[in-house]
Scaffold this motif. Structure first.
Motif, PDB file in Angstrom:
ATOM      1  N   HIS A 295      31.214  41.014  15.274  1.00  0.00           N
ATOM      2  CA  HIS A 295      30.470  40.098  14.407  1.00  0.00           C
ATOM      3  C   HIS A 295      31.442  39.679  13.301  1.00  0.00           C
ATOM      4  CE1 HIS A 295      26.939  41.222  16.586  1.00  0.00           C
ATOM      5  NE2 HIS A 295      27.124  42.488  16.293  1.00  0.00           N
TER       6      HIS A 295
ATOM      7  N   THR B 256      32.187  39.019  10.074  1.00  0.00           N
ATOM      8  CA  THR B 256      31.576  39.243   8.758  1.00  0.00           C
ATOM      9  C   THR B 256      32.669  39.604   7.760  1.00  0.00           C
ATOM     10  OG1 THR B 256      31.388  41.610   9.154  1.00  0.00           O
ATOM     11  CG2 THR B 256      29.538  40.249   9.900  1.00  0.00           C
TER      12      THR B 256
ATOM     13  N   GLU C 160      33.063  42.386   6.463  1.00  0.00           N
ATOM     14  CA  GLU C 160      33.558  43.725   6.785  1.00  0.00           C
ATOM     15  C   GLU C 160      34.572  43.654   7.930  1.00  0.00           C
ATOM     16  OE1 GLU C 160      30.208  42.963   6.534  1.00  0.00           O
ATOM     17  OE2 GLU C 160      30.081  43.727   4.487  1.00  0.00           O
ATOM     18  N   THR C 161      34.242  42.832   8.939  1.00  0.00           N
ATOM     19  CA  THR C 161      35.178  42.659  10.057  1.00  0.00           C
ATOM     20  C   THR C 161      36.485  42.056   9.551  1.00  0.00           C
ATOM     21  OG1 THR C 161      33.368  42.432  11.605  1.00  0.00           O
ATOM     22  CG2 THR C 161      35.475  41.510  12.295  1.00  0.00           C
TER      23      THR C 161
ATOM     24  N   ASN D 259      19.337  41.333  11.804  1.00  0.00           N
ATOM     25  CA  ASN D 259      20.108  41.757  10.619  1.00  0.00           C
ATOM     26  C   ASN D 259      21.365  40.912  10.436  1.00  0.00           C
ATOM     27  OD1 ASN D 259      21.315  42.860  12.882  1.00  0.00           O
ATOM     28  ND2 ASN D 259      22.001  44.712  11.852  1.00  0.00           N
ATOM     29  N   LEU D 260      21.901  40.377  11.542  1.00  0.00           N
ATOM     30  CA  LEU D 260      23.090  39.531  11.416  1.00  0.00           C
ATOM     31  C   LEU D 260      22.741  38.054  11.474  1.00  0.00           C
ATOM     32  CD1 LEU D 260      25.082  42.054  13.313  1.00  0.00           C
ATOM     33  CD2 LEU D 260      26.205  40.817  11.466  1.00  0.00           C
TER      34      LEU D 260
ATOM     35  N   GLU E 173      23.230  39.715   6.377  1.00  0.00           N
ATOM     36  CA  GLU E 173      24.694  39.809   6.480  1.00  0.00           C
ATOM     37  C   GLU E 173      25.163  41.002   7.289  1.00  0.00           C
ATOM     38  OE1 GLU E 173      26.645  38.930   2.565  1.00  0.00           O
ATOM     39  OE2 GLU E 173      24.563  38.611   1.992  1.00  0.00           O
ATOM     40  N   GLY E 174      24.243  41.587   8.090  1.00  0.00           N
ATOM     41  CA  GLY E 174      24.629  42.768   8.867  1.00  0.00           C
ATOM     42  C   GLY E 174      24.630  44.000   7.988  1.00  0.00           C
ATOM     43  N   HIS E 175      25.205  45.070   8.523  1.00  0.00           N
ATOM     44  CA  HIS E 175      25.210  46.324   7.771  1.00  0.00           C
ATOM     45  C   HIS E 175      26.045  46.175   6.511  1.00  0.00           C
ATOM     46  CE1 HIS E 175      23.667  47.559  11.471  1.00  0.00           C
ATOM     47  NE2 HIS E 175      24.631  48.335  11.923  1.00  0.00           N
TER      48      HIS E 175
ATOM     49  N   MET F  30      30.066  50.104   7.062  1.00  0.00           N
ATOM     50  CA  MET F  30      31.074  49.521   7.961  1.00  0.00           C
ATOM     51  C   MET F  30      32.473  50.061   7.633  1.00  0.00           C
ATOM     52  SD  MET F  30      29.177  47.904   9.954  1.00  0.00           S
ATOM     53  CE  MET F  30      30.486  47.434  11.076  1.00  0.00           C
TER      54      MET F  30
ATOM     55  N   PHE G  57      34.577  50.960  10.815  1.00  0.00           N
ATOM     56  CA  PHE G  57      35.830  50.264  11.103  1.00  0.00           C
ATOM     57  C   PHE G  57      37.055  51.148  10.861  1.00  0.00           C
ATOM     58  CE2 PHE G  57      33.801  45.769  10.836  1.00  0.00           C
ATOM     59  CZ  PHE G  57      33.387  45.898  12.159  1.00  0.00           C
TER      60      PHE G  57
END
Ligand code: ADE
Length: 426
Positions: free
Chosen positions: A59, A61, A63-64, A348-349, A353-355, A360, A364
């Protein structure tokens, strides 16, 4: 949409002009990601991925972004694609291309044809390592690009659904390389699946609908780690939660956690809100829609958009109307309506904005260290699913505690001796 506009950098993102906003938000997320930051700083010195091509299908985001930046710091030649058509944060995609020189192929709302084309572009990169979230890239490689299998060092898998698919590939004898099971690391699923999904699912539902959860009868389908977190947080907001399950042990757990447990057919007429987190197909079907209350809200927080049988609902509906962003009302011949959020994709995504970054950070960290482990063990691992080594998992937890300013006890010499001996009893 800008396609392949930046010099020498291939990409497909919505609008590169969104980069400054993405930059600001990525920086904000970094405040809650100290563990990944330490790993990135070490990678920058040690360059473990020099000469390694990585495809990350995640995803897209904030965080990614930190994961992609850490891999780049480690010398990786990497490319990022979306792991879901609705989860991309377009400003983040733009920033990674414009400010970090990372090729990204991801646009929020992309159709299935575009999504699948991006998977092909990712494979054209001839990866040595695939970071997958749901196993779409690995499954496509195994089905369609057998000639590239010899390039592969291994894969790391983020989510329960992907692990289930990898196990099925192993059973069918088609997985010819090692796969790191990031999902089952303790510092992943205890926090990301439970607290991450718990909070972000409710966040998505609230952003999409602005409904009050207090007093709402809410069905949570599935009591795995994601279901546990979702049920716990829904109860925390005052919802009256019913759990549905197919696993007798998880069902007892839900009962003893204080939830009502019953089959979906019994729960369907009772609830105001339905949330699926099972990883399985058609958990909510026509016979359930038929008996729901007028205006019942239905959404999914499992990986794929298969948990709610939307095709059947669409075929029955006399009208489908957008009533708010990510919120569609299906009018049924009975005169009642069912409200579906985020097209049945993970809410949630899709709508939030996802977790949050704080969980994360650990997920990650596992991804980054899982990739490093694969590189360090190139050629030494048989095809199969591998746990993140327990010491790595514990190190991530120690770093997280340290960053949170929390200290814990250590065993005394006497305690070490006691737990290692069998001689003293009653
Ligand atoms: N999966 C769930 N939440 C996520 C996030 N914030 N970033 C990337 N993957 C996720």
């Amino acid at each position: 949409m800008t396609a392949t506009a930046a010099p020498q950098l291939k990409h497909e993102v919505k609008d590169l002009a969104l980069a400054p906003l993405g930059n600001q938000r990525i920086e904000w997320a970094g405040r809650e990601m100290p563990v990944l930051k330490q790993i990135r700083d070490r990678f920058a010195k040690e360059k473990p991925f020099e000469g390694i091509r990585i495809v990350a299908c995640c995803h897209v985001t904030t965080e990614t972004a930190h994961l992609a930046i850490a891999l780049k710091a480690g010398g990786a030649d990497s490319i990022l694609i979306a792991s879901n058509p609705l989860s991309t944060q377009d400003d983040v995609a733009a920033c990674l291309v414009a400010d970090y020189g990372i090729p990204v192929f991801a646009i929020k709302g992309e159709d299935s044809e575009t999504y699948n084309r991006h998977v092909q572009i990712a494979l054209d990169h001839r990866p040595n390592i695939i970071i997958d979230d749901g196993s779409d890239v690995v499954a496509t490689l195994v089905k369609e690009r057998k000639e590239q299998l010899s390039d592969i060092i291994g894969t790391t898998e983020e989510t329960t659904t992907g692990i289930v698919r990898l196990r099925a590939m192993l059973n069918d004898g088609v997985l010819s390389f090692p796969a790191m099971n990031v999902n089952d690391a303790d510092t992943k699923h205890f926090f990301d699946n439970r607290y991450g999904t718990g909070q972000s699912t409710l966040d998505g539902i609230i952003r999409a609908t602005n409904v009050l959860l207090a007093g709402k009868t809410t069905v949570v389908a599935g009591y795995g780690w994601c279901g546990k977190g979702t049920a716990m947080r829904a109860r925390g907001l005052g919802a009256n939660v019913i759990v549905t399950e197919i696993d007798p042990i998880k069902a007892i757990e839900a009962v003893m956690d204080g939830f009502r447990v019953m089959p979906m057919a019994e729960a369907a007429p009772l609830a105001d809100l339905f949330i699926t987190v099972t990883g399985n197909k058609h958990v909510i079907r026509p016979e359930h829609f038929e008996v729901m209350k007028d205006g019942a809200i239905v959404c999914n927080s499992g990986h794929f958009d298969i948990e709610i049988d939307l095709k059947s609902l669409g075929a029955k509906a006399s009208e489908v109307k957008d009533v708010r962003p990510f919120t569609q009302q299906y009018k049924l011949p009975s005169g009642k309506s069912v409200v579906v959020l985020g097209e049945g994709r993970l809410i949630n995504l899709a709508a939030a904005e996802g977790h949050p970054s704080a969980v994360m950070d650990m997920s990650f960290a596992n991804q980054a260290l899982g990739c490093e482990y694969l590189v360090k063990n190139t050629g030494k691992l048989e095809p199969g699913l591998y746990s993140i080594p327990a010491e790595v998992d514990k190190d991530i937890a120690r770093l997280k505690l340290q960053a949170m300013g929390i200290q814990i006890d250590t065993l005394t010499a006497e305690q070490v001796e006691y737990i290692n001996s069998w001689t003293s009893g009653t």
